[in-house]
Design an enzyme around this catalytic site. Structure first.
Site, PDB file in Angstrom:
ATOM      1  N   GLU A  21     -31.434  41.869  28.030  1.00 62.35           N
ATOM      2  CA  GLU A  21     -30.182  41.964  27.274  1.00 62.35           C
ATOM      3  C   GLU A  21     -29.276  43.103  27.756  1.00 62.35           C
ATOM      4  OE1 GLU A  21     -31.693  39.914  23.088  1.00 62.35           O
ATOM      5  OE2 GLU A  21     -31.981  42.054  23.370  1.00 62.35           O
ATOM      6  N   ASP A  46     -31.648  29.634  21.689  1.00 58.26           N
ATOM      7  CA  ASP A  46     -32.431  28.519  21.115  1.00 58.26           C
ATOM      8  C   ASP A  46     -31.829  28.175  19.769  1.00 58.26           C
ATOM      9  OD1 ASP A  46     -34.161  29.987  18.846  1.00 58.26           O
ATOM     10  OD2 ASP A  46     -33.952  31.337  20.534  1.00 58.26           O
TER      11      ASP A  46
HETATM   12  N1  ADE Z   1     -33.925  35.746  19.010  1.00 58.25           N
HETATM   13  C1  ADE Z   1     -33.680  34.670  19.786  1.00 58.25           C
HETATM   14  N2  ADE Z   1     -34.111  33.556  19.201  1.00 58.25           N
HETATM   15  C2  ADE Z   1     -34.642  33.914  18.019  1.00 58.25           C
HETATM   16  C3  ADE Z   1     -35.263  33.207  16.977  1.00 58.25           C
HETATM   17  N3  ADE Z   1     -35.418  31.884  17.044  1.00 58.25           N
HETATM   18  N4  ADE Z   1     -35.711  33.913  15.914  1.00 58.25           N
HETATM   19  C4  ADE Z   1     -35.553  35.241  15.858  1.00 58.25           C
HETATM   20  N5  ADE Z   1     -34.990  35.963  16.815  1.00 58.25           N
HETATM   21  C5  ADE Z   1     -34.526  35.306  17.883  1.00 58.25           C
END
Ligand code: ADE
Length: 262
Positions: free
Chosen positions: A31, A230
């Site tokens: 990041e 995601d």
């Molecule tokens: N960071 C990236 N994806 C995530 C997720 N599904 N839950 C928590 N933090 C995240």
């Protein structure tokens, strides 16, 4: 002699690690990677076990750090950061799980308000989220912590000018709204739907509201920038591994754009 002393003080001030800096924080190496690569005259200092990189980005004095994953790590990092560097503003950059069905991997979410979805009370009727607590123990009436309006406006303005990396063949879209933070990686269809329904949250992640809470307590303007890796659904872990790289790059690109506007 007097001139010499004043000159010396100005020199020390401009080279000091606490000179008026904007803090940029991510949770993971990916990041902050492109920010560190882009930094001019970067210097590394360790405080409280955390590596801080001071230097310039887009002509602005910055301090960049990896805060670690979760609310405890990011709170600790924010405390060490603010004690040692006295930043004038803080920008968080990183990835998140999109909760809005429209917020797909690659899309950007600018956090206008943050909520800790796992801070609350559990009783026979189930779990209920509580407003956050002030440092002195006092209850805060609001559930949400608000990002700085000016930083949100600058984030939105620069997002329309950035050349984002396409992900899965799509150009990222930009959203702004609620981000729900908790100490869990959400990879569950039902939990994702529940967070979207209960808070109207566009994305979920593991640090934003904790950092926001501390910044608010200390009066430091902040904004939380996230790019979806995601959809926090049953397939989230697979998508995260696939998209964490390019999504991190897109979030960092937006940070560079914001810095240009400050
Ligand atoms: N960071 C990236 N994806 C995530 C997720 N599904 N839950 C928590 N933090 C995240």
């Amino acid at each position: 002699m007097k001139k010499l002393i004043i000159g010396f003080i100005i020199f020390i001030g401009s080279h000091s690690v606490i000179a008026q800096r904007i803090a940029i924080m991510g949770a993971l190496d990916q990041e902050i990677a492109i920010l560190l690569d882009s930094m001019k005259s970067s210097k590394k200092v360790n405080r409280g076990g955390i590596d801080f990189y001071t230097g310039k980005l887009k002509g602005k004095k910055v301090v960049v750090l990896k805060a670690g994953v979760g609310k405890v790590n990011s709170s600790y990092s924010t405390a060490v950061l603010t004690e040692n560097f006295k930043p004038i503003a803080l920008i968080f950059t990183g990835v998140a799980g999109g909760l809005d069905p429209e917020a797909l991997p690659g899309d950007i979410v600018i956090g206008e308000k943050l909520v800790q979805f796992d801070f609350g009370q559990i009783d026979t009727t189930g779990f209920k989220v509580s407003p956050f607590r002030k440092l002195n123990g006092g209850r805060h009436e609001e559930l949400f912590v608000y990002s700085d309006q000016n930083l949100v406006a600058k984030s939105l303005a620069s997002s329309s000018e950035i050349d984002f990396e396409p992900i899965s063949g799509r150009k990222p879209r930009v959203f702004s709204g609620v981000i729900a933070t908790g100490d869990v990686f959400v990879s569950n269809d039902e939990k994702a739907a529940m967070l979207y329904a209960e808070f109207g949250a566009l994305a979920t992640e593991m640090e934003g509201a904790a950092v926001a809470h501390i910044c608010r307590t200390l009066g430091i303007p902040f904004v939380i920038i996230r790019s979806c890796s995601d959809n926090a659904n049953n397939n989230a872990r697979v998508n995260f591994n696939q998209f964490v790289g390019p999504a991190s790059v897109n979030s960092a690109r937006l940070v560079l754009g914001i810095l240009e506007k400050l």
